[in-house]
Design a protein around this motif. Structure first.
Motif, mmCIF file in Angstrom:
data_model
loop_
_atom_site.group_PDB
_atom_site.id
_atom_site.type_symbol
_atom_site.label_atom_id
_atom_site.label_comp_id
_atom_site.label_asym_id
_atom_site.label_seq_id
_atom_site.Cartn_x
_atom_site.Cartn_y
_atom_site.Cartn_z
ATOM 1 N N PHE A 1 8.440 -29.423 27.649
ATOM 2 C CA PHE A 1 9.472 -28.529 28.188
ATOM 3 C C PHE A 1 9.847 -28.955 29.603
ATOM 4 O O PHE A 1 11.004 -29.005 29.971
ATOM 5 N N ASN A 2 8.834 -29.226 30.389
ATOM 6 C CA ASN A 2 9.019 -29.734 31.746
ATOM 7 C C ASN A 2 7.701 -30.368 32.181
ATOM 8 O O ASN A 2 6.772 -30.469 31.373
ATOM 9 N N ASN A 3 7.612 -30.774 33.410
ATOM 10 C CA ASN A 3 6.429 -31.503 33.867
ATOM 11 C C ASN A 3 5.151 -30.674 33.810
ATOM 12 O O ASN A 3 4.048 -31.228 33.756
ATOM 13 N N ASN A 4 5.310 -29.332 33.796
ATOM 14 C CA ASN A 4 4.138 -28.464 33.845
ATOM 15 C C ASN A 4 3.945 -27.585 32.611
ATOM 16 O O ASN A 4 3.051 -26.746 32.581
ATOM 17 N N ALA A 5 4.782 -27.782 31.600
ATOM 18 C CA ALA A 5 4.688 -26.950 30.393
ATOM 19 C C ALA A 5 4.982 -27.780 29.153
ATOM 20 O O ALA A 5 5.984 -28.496 29.091
ATOM 21 N N VAL A 6 4.087 -27.681 28.164
ATOM 22 C CA VAL A 6 4.249 -28.458 26.931
ATOM 23 C C VAL A 6 3.872 -27.617 25.721
ATOM 24 O O VAL A 6 3.176 -26.601 25.833
ATOM 25 N N LEU A 7 4.367 -28.058 24.577
ATOM 26 C CA LEU A 7 3.964 -27.470 23.307
ATOM 27 C C LEU A 7 2.929 -28.390 22.684
ATOM 28 O O LEU A 7 3.151 -29.599 22.576
ATOM 29 N N VAL A 8 1.789 -27.829 22.320
ATOM 30 C CA VAL A 8 0.718 -28.650 21.749
ATOM 31 C C VAL A 8 0.353 -28.140 20.364
ATOM 32 O O VAL A 8 0.640 -26.992 20.004
ATOM 33 N N LEU A 9 -0.286 -28.997 19.608
ATOM 34 C CA LEU A 9 -0.812 -28.635 18.298
ATOM 35 C C LEU A 9 -2.329 -28.635 18.406
ATOM 36 O O LEU A 9 -2.952 -29.670 18.665
ATOM 37 N N ASP A 10 -2.899 -27.458 18.228
ATOM 38 C CA ASP A 10 -4.341 -27.297 18.372
ATOM 39 C C ASP A 10 -4.885 -26.598 17.142
ATOM 40 O O ASP A 10 -4.574 -25.420 16.905
ATOM 41 N N GLN A 11 -5.659 -27.316 16.354
ATOM 42 C CA GLN A 11 -6.223 -26.764 15.113
ATOM 43 C C GLN A 11 -5.126 -26.179 14.232
ATOM 44 O O GLN A 11 -5.225 -25.049 13.751
ATOM 45 N N ASP A 12 -4.086 -26.963 14.046
ATOM 46 C CA ASP A 12 -2.942 -26.615 13.191
ATOM 47 C C ASP A 12 -2.129 -25.422 13.705
ATOM 48 O O ASP A 12 -1.326 -24.844 12.970
ATOM 49 N N LYS A 13 -2.344 -25.043 14.960
ATOM 50 C CA LYS A 13 -1.580 -23.956 15.563
ATOM 51 C C LYS A 13 -0.771 -24.477 16.742
ATOM 52 O O LYS A 13 -1.266 -25.265 17.547
ATOM 53 N N GLU A 14 0.499 -24.027 16.822
ATOM 54 C CA GLU A 14 1.321 -24.385 17.965
ATOM 55 C C GLU A 14 0.988 -23.465 19.130
ATOM 56 O O GLU A 14 0.934 -22.246 18.989
ATOM 57 N N LYS A 15 0.756 -24.081 20.303
ATOM 58 C CA LYS A 15 0.431 -23.311 21.502
ATOM 59 C C LYS A 15 1.208 -23.885 22.682
ATOM 60 O O LYS A 15 1.503 -25.086 22.714
ATOM 61 N N VAL A 16 1.529 -23.026 23.623
ATOM 62 C CA VAL A 16 2.194 -23.466 24.848
ATOM 63 C C VAL A 16 1.126 -23.618 25.920
ATOM 64 O O VAL A 16 0.386 -22.676 26.210
ATOM 65 N N ALA A 17 1.040 -24.823 26.484
ATOM 66 C CA ALA A 17 0.048 -25.117 27.516
ATOM 67 C C ALA A 17 0.743 -25.281 28.864
ATOM 68 O O ALA A 17 1.747 -25.977 28.972
ATOM 69 N N ILE A 18 0.186 -24.642 29.882
ATOM 70 C CA ILE A 18 0.725 -24.699 31.230
ATOM 71 C C ILE A 18 -0.314 -25.330 32.145
ATOM 72 O O ILE A 18 -1.497 -24.995 32.094
ATOM 73 N N GLY A 19 0.135 -26.257 32.987
ATOM 74 C CA GLY A 19 -0.781 -26.898 33.932
ATOM 75 C C GLY A 19 -0.015 -27.816 34.863
ATOM 76 O O GLY A 19 0.990 -28.409 34.475
ATOM 77 N N ASN A 20 -0.470 -27.945 36.083
ATOM 78 C CA ASN A 20 0.219 -28.764 37.066
ATOM 79 C C ASN A 20 0.234 -30.236 36.637
ATOM 80 O O ASN A 20 -0.802 -30.870 36.506
ATOM 81 N N GLY A 21 1.439 -30.765 36.369
ATOM 82 C CA GLY A 21 1.592 -32.169 35.980
ATOM 83 C C GLY A 21 1.024 -32.493 34.614
ATOM 84 O O GLY A 21 0.751 -33.663 34.318
ATOM 85 N N ILE A 22 0.904 -31.510 33.747
ATOM 86 C CA ILE A 22 0.264 -31.711 32.446
ATOM 87 C C ILE A 22 1.025 -32.698 31.568
ATOM 88 O O ILE A 22 0.454 -33.376 30.716
ATOM 89 N N ALA A 23 2.353 -32.804 31.774
ATOM 90 C CA ALA A 23 3.178 -33.685 30.933
ATOM 91 C C ALA A 23 3.462 -35.040 31.585
ATOM 92 O O ALA A 23 4.142 -35.885 30.989
ATOM 93 N N PHE A 24 2.940 -35.247 32.785
ATOM 94 C CA PHE A 24 3.256 -36.476 33.514
ATOM 95 C C PHE A 24 2.774 -37.712 32.746
ATOM 96 O O PHE A 24 1.606 -37.836 32.383
ATOM 97 N N GLY A 25 3.719 -38.613 32.468
ATOM 98 C CA GLY A 25 3.395 -39.864 31.786
ATOM 99 C C GLY A 25 3.045 -39.706 30.318
ATOM 100 O O GLY A 25 2.545 -40.648 29.696
#
Length: 272
Positions: A7-31
């Protein structure tokens, strides 16, 4: 935990144990790219929400810093109140804060006519709103009006697990304001909102509306009601005048016991 969407540098959609979750973290999507593994140590917040689609849409449409400052406000609110808020707060508050920042930057200010009533009825939530306003001012160097503290307070209040419906809260607060303006005009009084008798009447009227709506009413002895009606006839007639106006306009019925309590509060207000 695999990355599914950025979504942006600090927010992503992840797949965790077959579940979609939104993960937030500083620079989590960088690179990172799709299907890359996410470093769980970088995750500050992980959302598994019923409204995940709405949250994803919001994250795609508002600046990431608006979402992050909203999360800071939410964290402060939960710590201040000592309770978790409904998960829906992450959507409604972020959306509100983002829109507020944008319109303020464009020079558009929306006054909150219910400011004084909200300050009285939702003291803790209003204090949170004041903190939020100051925080936004410092972060964006913009002149955020104090009216925004009241807007934020209502969102916080209705997102408490038993806070109530937002529209109903607005409706009740507006009706209380209407009743207070009518009473003060009829009594030809100019009382500051921080006066204790003023605050007591505002609070009583608010909870009267809540009780009437939920059929939870205070009972008053019939003899005591007659005494109040006769002893404070002027205040009782004023009570009838204001409540009959509300009944006519909104269809809200006030039982005799509530008329008695309102009469006592008006009598106290007259002695200010």
């Amino acid at each position: 935990m695999k990355l599914k969407k950025i979504f942006n540098n600090n927010a992503v959609l992840v797949l965790d144990q077959d579940k979609e979750k939104v993960a937030i973290g500083n620079g989590i999507a960088f690179g990172k790219r799709k299907n890359d593994l996410i470093n769980t140590n970088k995750i500050e917040k992980l959302f598994v929400m019923k409204e995940n689609i709405k949250l994803q849409q919001l994250l795609s449409r508002i600046p990431e810093e608006h979402f992050l400052i909203s999360e800071e406000i939410i964290s402060y609110a939960e710590h201040y109140l000592g309770t978790k808020l409904s998960e829906h707060i992450h959507i409604v508050l972020s959306d509100h804060v983002s829109f507020a920042i944008e319109r303020i930057q464009e020079g558009i200010h929306l006054p909150n006519k219910l400011l004084n009533e909200i300050k009285i009825l939702y003291r803790n939530e209003y204090d949170i709103g004041v903190w939020a306003v100051q925080h936004i001012r410092e972060e964006y160097n913009i002149d955020v009006p104090i009216d925004e503290a009241a807007h934020i307070a209502l969102h916080i209040h209705t997102m408490k697990l038993q806070g109530g419906d937002y529209r109903q809260t607005i409706r009740h607060t507006a009706i209380v304001r209407e009743m207070m303006l009518f009473l003060l005009e009829e009594m030809n009084m100019n009382i500051k909102e921080d006066d204790i008798s003023y605050q007591r009447l505002v609070t009583h009227l608010h909870f009267t509306l809540s009780r009437v709506n939920q059929y939870e009413l205070h009972e008053m002895d019939e003899e005591m009601f007659r005494v109040i009606k006769n002893k404070f006839s002027t205040s009782y007639n004023l009570t009838l005048k204001v409540t009959e106006g509300i009944t006519s306009k909104y269809g809200i019925q006030f039982p005799p016991s509530e008329l008695g309590y309102i009469t006592l509060h008006i009598e106290r207000l007259k002695k200010c």
